[in-house]
Design a protein around this motif. Structure first.
Motif, PDB file in Angstrom:
ATOM      1  N   VAL A   1      -6.134   0.914   1.445  1.00  0.00           N
ATOM      2  CA  VAL A   1      -5.233   2.058   1.414  1.00  0.00           C
ATOM      3  C   VAL A   1      -3.836   1.554   1.104  1.00  0.00           C
ATOM      4  O   VAL A   1      -3.497   0.396   1.363  1.00  0.00           O
ATOM      5  N   ALA A   2      -3.006   2.459   0.551  1.00  0.00           N
ATOM      6  CA  ALA A   2      -1.681   2.048   0.083  1.00  0.00           C
ATOM      7  C   ALA A   2      -0.602   2.243   1.135  1.00  0.00           C
ATOM      8  O   ALA A   2       0.440   1.589   1.078  1.00  0.00           O
ATOM      9  N   ASP A   3      -0.833   3.153   2.081  1.00  0.00           N
ATOM     10  CA  ASP A   3       0.230   3.444   3.039  1.00  0.00           C
ATOM     11  C   ASP A   3      -0.340   3.974   4.345  1.00  0.00           C
ATOM     12  O   ASP A   3      -1.554   4.112   4.507  1.00  0.00           O
ATOM     13  N   ARG A   4       0.575   4.295   5.246  1.00  0.00           N
ATOM     14  CA  ARG A   4       0.203   4.722   6.589  1.00  0.00           C
ATOM     15  C   ARG A   4      -0.541   6.059   6.566  1.00  0.00           C
ATOM     16  O   ARG A   4      -1.490   6.263   7.322  1.00  0.00           O
ATOM     17  N   THR A   5      -0.103   6.958   5.691  1.00  0.00           N
ATOM     18  CA  THR A   5      -0.741   8.276   5.625  1.00  0.00           C
ATOM     19  C   THR A   5      -2.214   8.149   5.249  1.00  0.00           C
ATOM     20  O   THR A   5      -3.088   8.781   5.864  1.00  0.00           O
ATOM     21  N   GLN A   6      -2.504   7.331   4.247  1.00  0.00           N
ATOM     22  CA  GLN A   6      -3.894   7.139   3.837  1.00  0.00           C
ATOM     23  C   GLN A   6      -4.708   6.489   4.956  1.00  0.00           C
ATOM     24  O   GLN A   6      -5.878   6.836   5.168  1.00  0.00           O
ATOM     25  N   ALA A   7      -4.096   5.539   5.671  1.00  0.00           N
ATOM     26  CA  ALA A   7      -4.796   4.881   6.774  1.00  0.00           C
ATOM     27  C   ALA A   7      -5.127   5.889   7.874  1.00  0.00           C
ATOM     28  O   ALA A   7      -6.232   5.873   8.446  1.00  0.00           O
ATOM     29  N   ILE A   8      -4.178   6.775   8.177  1.00  0.00           N
ATOM     30  CA  ILE A   8      -4.412   7.795   9.208  1.00  0.00           C
ATOM     31  C   ILE A   8      -5.555   8.714   8.792  1.00  0.00           C
ATOM     32  O   ILE A   8      -6.440   9.044   9.603  1.00  0.00           O
ATOM     33  N   LEU A   9      -5.569   9.116   7.518  1.00  0.00           N
ATOM     34  CA  LEU A   9      -6.635   9.997   7.038  1.00  0.00           C
ATOM     35  C   LEU A   9      -7.998   9.319   7.166  1.00  0.00           C
ATOM     36  O   LEU A   9      -8.972   9.925   7.629  1.00  0.00           O
ATOM     37  N   ARG A  10      -8.077   8.047   6.732  1.00  0.00           N
ATOM     38  CA  ARG A  10      -9.348   7.315   6.826  1.00  0.00           C
ATOM     39  C   ARG A  10      -9.790   7.195   8.287  1.00  0.00           C
ATOM     40  O   ARG A  10     -10.969   7.372   8.612  1.00  0.00           O
ATOM     41  N   ALA A  11      -8.848   6.863   9.160  1.00  0.00           N
ATOM     42  CA  ALA A  11      -9.182   6.656  10.566  1.00  0.00           C
ATOM     43  C   ALA A  11      -9.649   7.958  11.215  1.00  0.00           C
ATOM     44  O   ALA A  11     -10.647   7.976  11.963  1.00  0.00           O
ATOM     45  N   ARG A  12      -8.955   9.052  10.935  1.00  0.00           N
ATOM     46  CA  ARG A  12      -9.323  10.314  11.572  1.00  0.00           C
ATOM     47  C   ARG A  12     -10.641  10.863  11.022  1.00  0.00           C
ATOM     48  O   ARG A  12     -11.400  11.504  11.756  1.00  0.00           O
ATOM     49  N   GLU A  13     -10.914  10.583   9.754  1.00  0.00           N
ATOM     50  CA  GLU A  13     -12.226  10.965   9.208  1.00  0.00           C
ATOM     51  C   GLU A  13     -13.348  10.251   9.958  1.00  0.00           C
ATOM     52  O   GLU A  13     -14.465  10.774  10.082  1.00  0.00           O
ATOM     53  N   ALA A  14     -13.058   9.040  10.454  1.00  0.00           N
ATOM     54  CA  ALA A  14     -14.058   8.256  11.190  1.00  0.00           C
ATOM     55  C   ALA A  14     -14.033   8.557  12.690  1.00  0.00           C
ATOM     56  O   ALA A  14     -14.767   7.942  13.446  1.00  0.00           O
ATOM     57  N   GLY A  15     -13.172   9.487  13.101  1.00  0.00           N
ATOM     58  CA  GLY A  15     -13.145   9.883  14.505  1.00  0.00           C
ATOM     59  C   GLY A  15     -12.174   9.122  15.377  1.00  0.00           C
ATOM     60  O   GLY A  15     -12.194   9.253  16.601  1.00  0.00           O
ATOM     61  N   LEU A  16     -11.276   8.320  14.781  1.00  0.00           N
ATOM     62  CA  LEU A  16     -10.315   7.555  15.559  1.00  0.00           C
ATOM     63  C   LEU A  16      -9.016   8.347  15.717  1.00  0.00           C
ATOM     64  O   LEU A  16      -8.647   9.148  14.859  1.00  0.00           O
ATOM     65  N   GLY A  17      -8.313   8.086  16.806  1.00  0.00           N
ATOM     66  CA  GLY A  17      -6.980   8.644  16.996  1.00  0.00           C
ATOM     67  C   GLY A  17      -6.939  10.100  17.365  1.00  0.00           C
ATOM     68  O   GLY A  17      -5.876  10.727  17.315  1.00  0.00           O
ATOM     69  N   ARG A  18      -8.068  10.686  17.750  1.00  0.00           N
ATOM     70  CA  ARG A  18      -8.083  12.117  18.082  1.00  0.00           C
ATOM     71  C   ARG A  18      -7.891  12.346  19.578  1.00  0.00           C
ATOM     72  O   ARG A  18      -8.231  11.492  20.357  1.00  0.00           O
TER      73      ARG A  18
END
Length: 216
Positions: free
Chosen positions: A199-216
């Motif tokens: 991923v290129a930045d923090r926003t993309q990392a957050i999207l990937r992580a939340r799609e996997a169920g992290l950070g909720r």
């Protein structure tokens, strides 16, 4: 006689390990590296039989360095020699291609035995880890779950903690305070996470992580 490359960012430990190994006359230390990127470069140039790698390395984290070294030259064996003995760190190193895993504090005989085994293509764990790892994989087999079922198995335990906190909206400074880490260590871990997730930045990392169920 196995040709060995040592990679550790602590010069006292690295130099002491080199002197100890050379004093035995049973291995040839062909080079040393102080960071992950240097380890990858030297492994490509020196073509050692075994790379002994610390997992917490500057510039390029040790697990990713192992992955790149083994991908470029599969006949080079990787032995993780680190302070971390948690299951996540062991699994991440093995998924990256490490053939062996020792915890720092292992004595001369253990380290030599592990280097020799890895050079022969065998897989070896230190005595303190062997029973735990066998039980861990037995539990996975018993549950029918693949070892990499969890999200982002390529991340180390520390990198997963950092990603979870990123996904929860914390800044680097807040992550450093939460995990009692230096800002530089957090930056290195964030960079490693971005690289491994591609991923290129923090926003993309957050999207990937939340799609996997992290950070909720």
């Amino acid at each position: 006689m196995p040709r060995v490359l040592l990679a550790d960012d602590h010069p006292v430990y690295r130099d002491g390990l080199r002197m100890m190994l050379e004093s035995t006359g049973l291995v040839e230390v062909v080079g040393t590296a102080a960071d992950g990127e240097q380890a990858v470069r030297l492994a490509g140039r020196l073509r050692p039989d075994v790379v002994v790698m610390d997992l917490q390395m500057p510039r390029l984290e040790g697990t990713e360095a192992i992955r790149r070294i083994v991908a470029a030259r599969p006949q080079t064996g990787a032995l993780a020699l680190t302070m971390h003995d948690d299951d996540d760190s062991v699994l991440a190193a093995m998924l990256a291609g490490a053939r062996g895993y020792l915890v720092k504090g292992a004595d001369q005989e253990e380290i030599l035995r592990a280097i020799t085994a890895v050079a022969r293509g065998e897989v070896i764990f230190g005595p303190a880890l062997a029973d735990r790892i066998s039980a861990y994989f037995a539990r996975l087999a018993g549950s029918g779950r693949p070892a990499d079922e969890r999200p982002f198995p390529q991340l180390t335990a520390r990198e997963r903690q950092v990603l979870e906190l990123i996904a929860a909206g914390l800044s680097n400074g807040q992550i450093a305070a939460r995990l009692s880490l230096s800002p530089k260590t957090v930056r290195n871990n964030v960079s490693n996470v971005f690289g491994k997730l591609q991923v290129a930045d923090r926003t993309q990392a957050i999207l990937r992580a939340r799609e996997a169920g992290l950070g909720r």
